[in-house]
Design a protein around this motif. Structure first.
Motif, PDB file in Angstrom:
ATOM      1  N   HIS A 163       0.818  -1.209   0.000  1.00  0.00           N
ATOM      2  CA  HIS A 163       0.000   0.000   0.000  1.00  0.00           C
ATOM      3  C   HIS A 163       0.857   1.267   0.000  1.00  0.00           C
ATOM      4  O   HIS A 163       0.323   2.372   0.097  1.00  0.00           O
ATOM      5  N   LEU A 164       2.173   1.082  -0.134  1.00  0.00           N
ATOM      6  CA  LEU A 164       3.064   2.230  -0.259  1.00  0.00           C
ATOM      7  C   LEU A 164       2.904   2.854  -1.643  1.00  0.00           C
ATOM      8  O   LEU A 164       3.014   2.170  -2.654  1.00  0.00           O
ATOM      9  N   SER A 165       2.656   4.162  -1.686  1.00  0.00           N
ATOM     10  CA  SER A 165       2.479   4.833  -2.974  1.00  0.00           C
ATOM     11  C   SER A 165       3.614   5.798  -3.300  1.00  0.00           C
ATOM     12  O   SER A 165       3.743   6.228  -4.445  1.00  0.00           O
ATOM     13  N   GLY A 166       4.446   6.125  -2.324  1.00  0.00           N
ATOM     14  CA  GLY A 166       5.552   7.028  -2.602  1.00  0.00           C
ATOM     15  C   GLY A 166       6.403   7.279  -1.378  1.00  0.00           C
ATOM     16  O   GLY A 166       6.032   6.926  -0.255  1.00  0.00           O
ATOM     17  N   VAL A 179      10.100   9.346  -4.786  1.00  0.00           N
ATOM     18  CA  VAL A 179      10.136   7.997  -5.351  1.00  0.00           C
ATOM     19  C   VAL A 179       8.719   7.443  -5.436  1.00  0.00           C
ATOM     20  O   VAL A 179       7.939   7.529  -4.486  1.00  0.00           O
ATOM     21  N   SER A 180       8.380   6.868  -6.588  1.00  0.00           N
ATOM     22  CA  SER A 180       7.061   6.268  -6.788  1.00  0.00           C
ATOM     23  C   SER A 180       7.153   5.291  -7.957  1.00  0.00           C
ATOM     24  O   SER A 180       8.244   5.055  -8.498  1.00  0.00           O
ATOM     25  N   ARG A 181       6.015   4.772  -8.380  1.00  0.00           N
ATOM     26  CA  ARG A 181       6.004   3.881  -9.548  1.00  0.00           C
ATOM     27  C   ARG A 181       6.503   4.601 -10.801  1.00  0.00           C
ATOM     28  O   ARG A 181       7.076   3.977 -11.697  1.00  0.00           O
ATOM     29  N   ASP A 182       6.276   5.909 -10.855  1.00  0.00           N
ATOM     30  CA  ASP A 182       6.623   6.675 -12.055  1.00  0.00           C
ATOM     31  C   ASP A 182       7.980   7.354 -11.966  1.00  0.00           C
ATOM     32  O   ASP A 182       8.567   7.707 -12.990  1.00  0.00           O
ATOM     33  N   GLN A 183       8.470   7.582 -10.759  1.00  0.00           N
ATOM     34  CA  GLN A 183       9.744   8.258 -10.570  1.00  0.00           C
ATOM     35  C   GLN A 183      10.691   7.339  -9.795  1.00  0.00           C
ATOM     36  O   GLN A 183      10.364   6.901  -8.698  1.00  0.00           O
ATOM     37  N   HIS A 184      11.827   7.056 -10.407  1.00  0.00           N
ATOM     38  CA  HIS A 184      12.807   6.132  -9.823  1.00  0.00           C
ATOM     39  C   HIS A 184      12.136   4.800  -9.443  1.00  0.00           C
ATOM     40  O   HIS A 184      12.211   4.349  -8.295  1.00  0.00           O
ATOM     41  N   LEU A 203      12.595  10.274   4.454  1.00  0.00           N
ATOM     42  CA  LEU A 203      12.079  11.451   5.156  1.00  0.00           C
ATOM     43  C   LEU A 203      10.560  11.404   5.308  1.00  0.00           C
ATOM     44  O   LEU A 203      10.009  12.020   6.221  1.00  0.00           O
ATOM     45  N   GLU A 204       9.906  10.679   4.400  1.00  0.00           N
ATOM     46  CA  GLU A 204       8.445  10.589   4.449  1.00  0.00           C
ATOM     47  C   GLU A 204       8.009   9.390   3.621  1.00  0.00           C
ATOM     48  O   GLU A 204       8.607   9.066   2.593  1.00  0.00           O
ATOM     49  N   LEU A 205       6.938   8.729   4.084  1.00  0.00           N
ATOM     50  CA  LEU A 205       6.279   7.679   3.317  1.00  0.00           C
ATOM     51  C   LEU A 205       4.849   8.101   3.025  1.00  0.00           C
ATOM     52  O   LEU A 205       4.216   8.798   3.823  1.00  0.00           O
ATOM     53  N   ARG A 206       4.328   7.655   1.875  1.00  0.00           N
ATOM     54  CA  ARG A 206       2.939   7.908   1.516  1.00  0.00           C
ATOM     55  C   ARG A 206       2.247   6.567   1.265  1.00  0.00           C
ATOM     56  O   ARG A 206       2.790   5.701   0.564  1.00  0.00           O
TER      57      ARG A 206
END
Length: 477
Positions: A163-166, A179-184, A203-206
């Motif tokens: 469920h991690l999105s970024g 960082v996400s599916r689309d970036q790195h 530094l942060e999770l989404r």
């Protein structure tokens, strides 16, 4: 690392870190600040930095890299392997930064790196939302996610990492990546359960959130002399069909000094489905079901917290299998052979269809697992180290004997099981290191054992995760 380098690190940090953010060995806060959950890892960092200021963090990393000082990053500090501390190096401690923010428009949770599961559960429940996570409130959400994240909703909703999105990641060279599916996507793939760390500082999770479920949960208890039979019956039931609405986690443990099997369960489907699955299980195993009732999800999440407190010395050893083949009779024998009443065996079952449904873009290596067994030992006295470690190693090897498909879960494992999450991933990890952490500043934990083509492994590296010596060959109880 030499004392000279440690002193040089402290001198540099004093010039770049604001007052109040640095905890040094001379500070009265130091002995408390340096502790992690597993007291076996009794290390003495040269400095502990508590800050989320990106400029301060960049300067601290530059100082550590220039002096070739080891760096450890701490979120909750709960990992059994003690990866969030280091001798004579720099610990970046985020344990005070626990904020969780929810955006109702995107239904996304933004999580600071020190947040615990209890923080996430409490904040999201106010909005009628949740993220599937682990089962002990004080566990750090960051470390849990990096290794996978097994919890009470795993049967139908998968792992925390699913469920991690970024994420926002600070690299050793000072770059901050979104960082996400689309970036790195290569780094995002590794962050989602790969068990190899972050290749930087998170530094942060989404997280994508789910509607808060109505759950029926509780424990059905059996005397130890019935435990093997009950577990065999559960295996036979799951061979017929593994439900997506019922998560089962039986535990062999001592309650008030008496050994027993506690079949802990959580149903998270609608009322009709819950009734069907609980009736099916009740008919198969019997027992007293008076404790199984509808409960608020956050309360069930914290139900077992007291079993893991206070922090003390500990050793865990896990085994996952692609078949329902780990022997219940050996599990009961293992509890009988346990040296003290704080030893237990947790059995977890998985729906592989659910795990595979979330596999794309994730490095989690155990999506074929049908079941896992965790041998857990906790004790207060250093003199008992060898006895408990020997018990964990011996009975894990017995459970694994004759199985060629068993592997370990990184969140339940120290570096002696580093092969479990890293198997077959060495080349991919080296490519990630070359791109994001070429000097291996963050190559601790399960990634530390990978061959470093830049420099040889040192005796000090080995000392970082050394466990007490003790017999490792299985012996009769």
């Amino acid at each position: 690392m030499s004392g000279e380098a440690a002193r040089a690190l402290v001198a540099r940090l004093r010039t770049v870190v604001p007052d109040g953010c640095l905890v040094l060995p001379s500070s009265p806060r130091y002995d408390t600040a340096r502790q992690v959950y597993n007291r076996m890892h009794d290390h003495r960092p040269a400095a502990i930095l508590r800050s989320l200021d990106e400029t301060v963090l960049r300067k601290a990393l530059t100082s550590a890299a220039t002096l070739e000082v080891p760096v450890a990053v701490r979120g909750g500090g709960h990992h059994i392997g003690g990866f969030s501390t280091v001798d004579a190096g720099l610990v970046i401690d985020f344990s005070e930064f626990r904020a969780v923010a929810y955006d109702p428009h995107t239904q996304t949770a933004r999580v600071r790196p020190g947040a615990r599961l209890g923080d996430l559960d409490t904040q999201l429940a106010a909005y009628g939302r949740c993220v599937p996570s682990g089962t002990v409130s004080d566990t750090g959400i960051t470390g849990l996610t990096l290794g996978g994240g097994i919890g009470w909703l795993v049967a139908g909703h998968g792992l925390t990492c699913d469920h991690l999105s970024g994420a926002r990641v600070l690299l050793a060279d000072g770059r901050i990546l979104d960082v996400s599916r689309d970036q790195h996507p290569d780094l995002f793939h590794a962050l989602r359960g790969g068990g190899a760390g972050a290749f930087g500082i998170i530094l942060e999770l989404r997280f994508r959130t789910l509607p808060l479920p109505r759950i029926t949960a509780g424990s059905v208890r059996f005397p130890l002399n019935r435990a093997a039979d009950v577990l065999h019956r559960i295996h036979a039931l799951l061979e017929e069909r593994t439900p997506t609405s019922l998560t089962l986690a039986p535990t062999l443990l001592h309650r008030d000094g008496v050994p027993e099997l506690s079949v802990d369960l959580c149903c998270h489907g609608d009322a009709r489905e819950t009734a069907r699955e609980t009736t099916r299980l009740k008919k198969r195993i019997g027992g007293d079901w008076s404790d199984v009732t509808e409960r608020p999800y956050p309360r069930w999440q914290a139900h077992f917290d007291s079993s893991f407190l206070p922090p003390m010395r500990g050793y865990w050893k896990s085994t996952h299998s692609t078949r329902l083949a780990l022997d219940p009779d050996l599990m009961t024998d293992a509890l009988r052979a346990a040296p003290t009443a704080r030893c237990s065996l947790l059995v977890e079952y998985f729906n592989t269809d659910t795990l595979h449904a979330h596999a794309e873009g994730s490095a989690y290596p155990l999506r074929d697992s049908r079941m896992g067994v965790l041998l857990s030992a906790r004790w207060p006295d250093r003199a008992q180290d060898d006895t408990h470690v020997h018990w964990g190693r011996t009975w894990t090897e017995r459970l694994r004997s004759g199985h060629d498909s068993v592997r370990a879960y990184s969140n339940y494992s120290d570096t002696s099981d580093s092969h479990a999450g890293m198997a077959g991933a060495g080349n991919a990890l080296r490519r990630l290191e070359k791109t994001y952490d070429p000097d291996r500043l963050f190559a601790r934990g399960h990634r530390a054992g990978l061959t470093d083509t830049r420099k040889a492994r040192t005796p000090q590296d080995d000392q970082q995760n050394r466990l007490p010596s003790g017999p490792t060959t299985p012996t009769a109880p």
